[in-house]
Write a protein that holds these residues in place. Structure first.
Motif, mmCIF file in Angstrom:
data_model
loop_
_atom_site.group_PDB
_atom_site.id
_atom_site.type_symbol
_atom_site.label_atom_id
_atom_site.label_comp_id
_atom_site.label_asym_id
_atom_site.label_seq_id
_atom_site.Cartn_x
_atom_site.Cartn_y
_atom_site.Cartn_z
ATOM 1 N N ASP A 173 -8.118 4.404 59.533
ATOM 2 C CA ASP A 173 -8.111 3.273 60.480
ATOM 3 C C ASP A 173 -6.955 2.317 60.231
ATOM 4 O O ASP A 173 -6.769 1.813 59.121
ATOM 5 C CB ASP A 173 -9.439 2.515 60.410
ATOM 6 C CG ASP A 173 -10.574 3.334 60.996
ATOM 7 O OD1 ASP A 173 -10.390 3.914 62.063
ATOM 8 O OD2 ASP A 173 -11.637 3.407 60.352
ATOM 9 N N THR A 178 -4.537 5.547 63.152
ATOM 10 C CA THR A 178 -5.103 5.074 64.423
ATOM 11 C C THR A 178 -4.454 3.744 64.779
ATOM 12 O O THR A 178 -3.864 3.082 63.933
ATOM 13 C CB THR A 178 -6.619 4.812 64.349
ATOM 14 O OG1 THR A 178 -6.861 3.558 63.676
ATOM 15 C CG2 THR A 178 -7.353 5.930 63.634
ATOM 16 N N TYR A 187 -5.218 -0.237 66.512
ATOM 17 C CA TYR A 187 -6.207 -1.253 66.121
ATOM 18 C C TYR A 187 -7.555 -1.070 66.810
ATOM 19 O O TYR A 187 -8.542 -1.689 66.440
ATOM 20 C CB TYR A 187 -5.648 -2.674 66.358
ATOM 21 C CG TYR A 187 -5.428 -3.001 67.807
ATOM 22 C CD1 TYR A 187 -6.410 -3.677 68.541
ATOM 23 C CD2 TYR A 187 -4.256 -2.625 68.456
ATOM 24 C CE1 TYR A 187 -6.219 -3.961 69.877
ATOM 25 C CE2 TYR A 187 -4.065 -2.904 69.795
ATOM 26 C CZ TYR A 187 -5.044 -3.568 70.499
ATOM 27 O OH TYR A 187 -4.860 -3.830 71.828
ATOM 28 N N THR A 188 -7.616 -0.198 67.827
ATOM 29 C CA THR A 188 -8.908 0.101 68.464
ATOM 30 C C THR A 188 -9.543 1.364 67.859
ATOM 31 O O THR A 188 -10.534 1.854 68.371
ATOM 32 C CB THR A 188 -8.758 0.303 69.983
ATOM 33 O OG1 THR A 188 -8.016 1.508 70.218
ATOM 34 C CG2 THR A 188 -8.047 -0.858 70.655
ATOM 35 N N ARG A 189 -8.953 1.895 66.825
ATOM 36 C CA ARG A 189 -9.419 3.087 66.088
ATOM 37 C C ARG A 189 -9.144 4.395 66.841
ATOM 38 O O ARG A 189 -9.699 5.445 66.489
ATOM 39 C CB ARG A 189 -10.907 2.993 65.711
ATOM 40 C CG ARG A 189 -11.221 1.798 64.823
ATOM 41 C CD ARG A 189 -12.659 1.799 64.367
ATOM 42 N NE ARG A 189 -12.909 2.801 63.348
ATOM 43 C CZ ARG A 189 -14.101 3.352 63.140
ATOM 44 N NH1 ARG A 189 -15.133 3.018 63.890
ATOM 45 N NH2 ARG A 189 -14.259 4.249 62.188
ATOM 46 N N LYS A 190 -8.289 4.324 67.848
ATOM 47 C CA LYS A 190 -7.922 5.573 68.543
ATOM 48 C C LYS A 190 -6.781 6.236 67.786
ATOM 49 O O LYS A 190 -5.801 5.578 67.415
ATOM 50 C CB LYS A 190 -7.500 5.288 69.981
ATOM 51 C CG LYS A 190 -8.649 4.869 70.866
ATOM 52 C CD LYS A 190 -8.240 4.970 72.335
ATOM 53 C CE LYS A 190 -9.341 4.450 73.237
ATOM 54 N NZ LYS A 190 -9.455 2.985 73.224
ATOM 55 N N THR A 233 -10.054 7.528 52.932
ATOM 56 C CA THR A 233 -10.618 6.596 53.916
ATOM 57 C C THR A 233 -11.878 5.883 53.421
ATOM 58 O O THR A 233 -12.534 6.344 52.473
ATOM 59 C CB THR A 233 -10.940 7.384 55.219
ATOM 60 O OG1 THR A 233 -11.455 6.495 56.194
ATOM 61 C CG2 THR A 233 -11.964 8.477 54.966
ATOM 62 N N ASN A 285 -14.223 5.631 55.667
ATOM 63 C CA ASN A 285 -15.225 6.258 56.543
ATOM 64 C C ASN A 285 -16.087 7.262 55.778
ATOM 65 O O ASN A 285 -15.728 7.713 54.688
ATOM 66 C CB ASN A 285 -14.514 6.982 57.705
ATOM 67 C CG ASN A 285 -13.980 5.998 58.732
ATOM 68 O OD1 ASN A 285 -14.725 5.494 59.557
ATOM 69 N ND2 ASN A 285 -12.689 5.697 58.667
ATOM 70 N N THR A 334 -11.899 14.529 61.140
ATOM 71 C CA THR A 334 -10.524 14.056 61.350
ATOM 72 C C THR A 334 -9.534 15.047 60.747
ATOM 73 O O THR A 334 -8.543 15.428 61.372
ATOM 74 C CB THR A 334 -10.338 12.661 60.708
ATOM 75 O OG1 THR A 334 -11.329 11.783 61.234
ATOM 76 C CG2 THR A 334 -8.969 12.097 60.980
ATOM 77 N N PHE A 365 -11.304 -3.544 59.546
ATOM 78 C CA PHE A 365 -12.201 -3.027 60.578
ATOM 79 C C PHE A 365 -13.661 -3.310 60.235
ATOM 80 O O PHE A 365 -14.507 -3.378 61.116
ATOM 81 C CB PHE A 365 -11.996 -1.513 60.759
ATOM 82 C CG PHE A 365 -10.641 -1.188 61.311
ATOM 83 C CD1 PHE A 365 -10.455 -1.020 62.676
ATOM 84 C CD2 PHE A 365 -9.531 -1.093 60.482
ATOM 85 C CE1 PHE A 365 -9.204 -0.746 63.198
ATOM 86 C CE2 PHE A 365 -8.272 -0.823 60.986
ATOM 87 C CZ PHE A 365 -8.104 -0.653 62.351
ATOM 88 N N TYR A 416 1.213 1.555 62.772
ATOM 89 C CA TYR A 416 0.217 2.610 63.019
ATOM 90 C C TYR A 416 0.853 4.021 62.940
ATOM 91 O O TYR A 416 1.664 4.280 62.064
ATOM 92 C CB TYR A 416 -0.464 2.365 64.380
ATOM 93 C CG TYR A 416 -1.042 0.959 64.500
ATOM 94 C CD1 TYR A 416 -2.167 0.596 63.756
ATOM 95 C CD2 TYR A 416 -0.470 -0.018 65.328
ATOM 96 C CE1 TYR A 416 -2.702 -0.700 63.840
ATOM 97 C CE2 TYR A 416 -1.004 -1.313 65.422
ATOM 98 C CZ TYR A 416 -2.114 -1.630 64.676
ATOM 99 O OH TYR A 416 -2.635 -2.902 64.762
#
Ligand SMILES: O=C(O)COP(=O)(O)O
Ligand SMILES: [Mg+2]
Length: 238
Positions: free
Chosen positions: A12, A16, A18-21, A44, A46, A54, A152, A222
């Motif tokens: 993140d 990605t 800042y919107t995690r895309k 990560t 996550n 991912t 995040f 990013y």
């Protein structure tokens, strides 16, 4: 200049936006690195199944450090592919303490992947980090936990592991020399793994503290920053 033999990369805010895309530029760059026999390790905060997906979808073969170091995954572990490196004991005690102090208002901030978290607990930033820190001031095992703001979310993790210690562990298990690893991140939970890596890179949107310990600060943010670093240090294009 150190020869880069593997890339360790955060998710993140790094691969990605800042919107995690996921940024297309980082997918292309990391695939190119893999095609040049430079494995990519996902590092990560996550959970491991999210990080694993991912890695598979991008095509990263170097393994995964998840939950800020609490869990690692490597295909070559065979029947023992996922390793939990620390218990949730102190984190759970801290979370109980928080609920005793703050009550139900915590519920709406509890991360929706809590049931998959093996070693840490995460709150969305709908609760202020300072409220959590204040509520933990009289927690008896405060020295056993760490609080990170990843940009995040707020992570409560066990002090015995971090992204750096678990990246080192994974590299030892897979015979990768950490001095030849390029680490790329954006946030305070990335400091530990940048510190152990041979080449430390911060994307341009990274927080200042991370930039201060980095060897190279990308001009771009990013995924474009990841692409820039891969081209410069792995593909030697400048
Ligand atoms: O889990 C988070 O809050 C952020 O994840 P990251 O460590 O991949 O940036
Ligand atoms: Mg990040």
């Amino acid at each position: 200049m150190v020869k880069i033999e593997a890339i360790a990369v955060d998710i993140d805010g790094t691969i990605t936006d800042y919107t995690r895309k996921l940024c297309k530029s980082s997918i292309d760059a990391l695939r190119l690195a893999e095609e040049n026999n430079v494995p990519v390790i996902i590092v990560t905060g996550n959970v491991v199944n999210y990080a694993y997906a991912t890695a598979v979808l991008i095509g990263c073969s170097g393994g995964v450090v998840a939950e800020n170091g609490g869990v690692v995954f490597k295909e070559s572990y065979n029947n023992d592919r996922v390793k939990k490196l620390v218990s949730k004991e102190y984190v759970s005690k801290a979370v109980d303490h928080l609920y005793n102090k703050l009550g139900a208002k915590l519920d709406s901030s509890l991360s929706s992947d809590e049931e998959y978290r093996e070693s840490e607990t995460v709150f969305y930033k709908t609760i202020d980090k300072q409220i959590i820190l204040d509520a933990l001031k009289d927690f008896e095992d405060l020295d056993k936990i760490e609080i990170y703001d990843s940009g995040f979310a707020i992570h409560i993790t066990d002090i015995r592991v971090n992204k750096g210690s678990s990246l080192k562990f994974l590299c030892e298990e897979t015979n990768i020399d950490i001095n030849h690893v390029m680490a790329i991140g954006d946030s305070e939970n990335d400091e530990d793994f940048l510190k152990v890596a041979g080449l430390k890179v911060a994307v341009s949107n990274a927080e200042d503290e991370l930039k201060e310990i980095s060897d190279y600060i990308c001009e771009k943010p990013y995924g474009d920053g990841v692409k820039e670093a891969v081209e410069k240090f792995v593909l030697n294009k400048g």
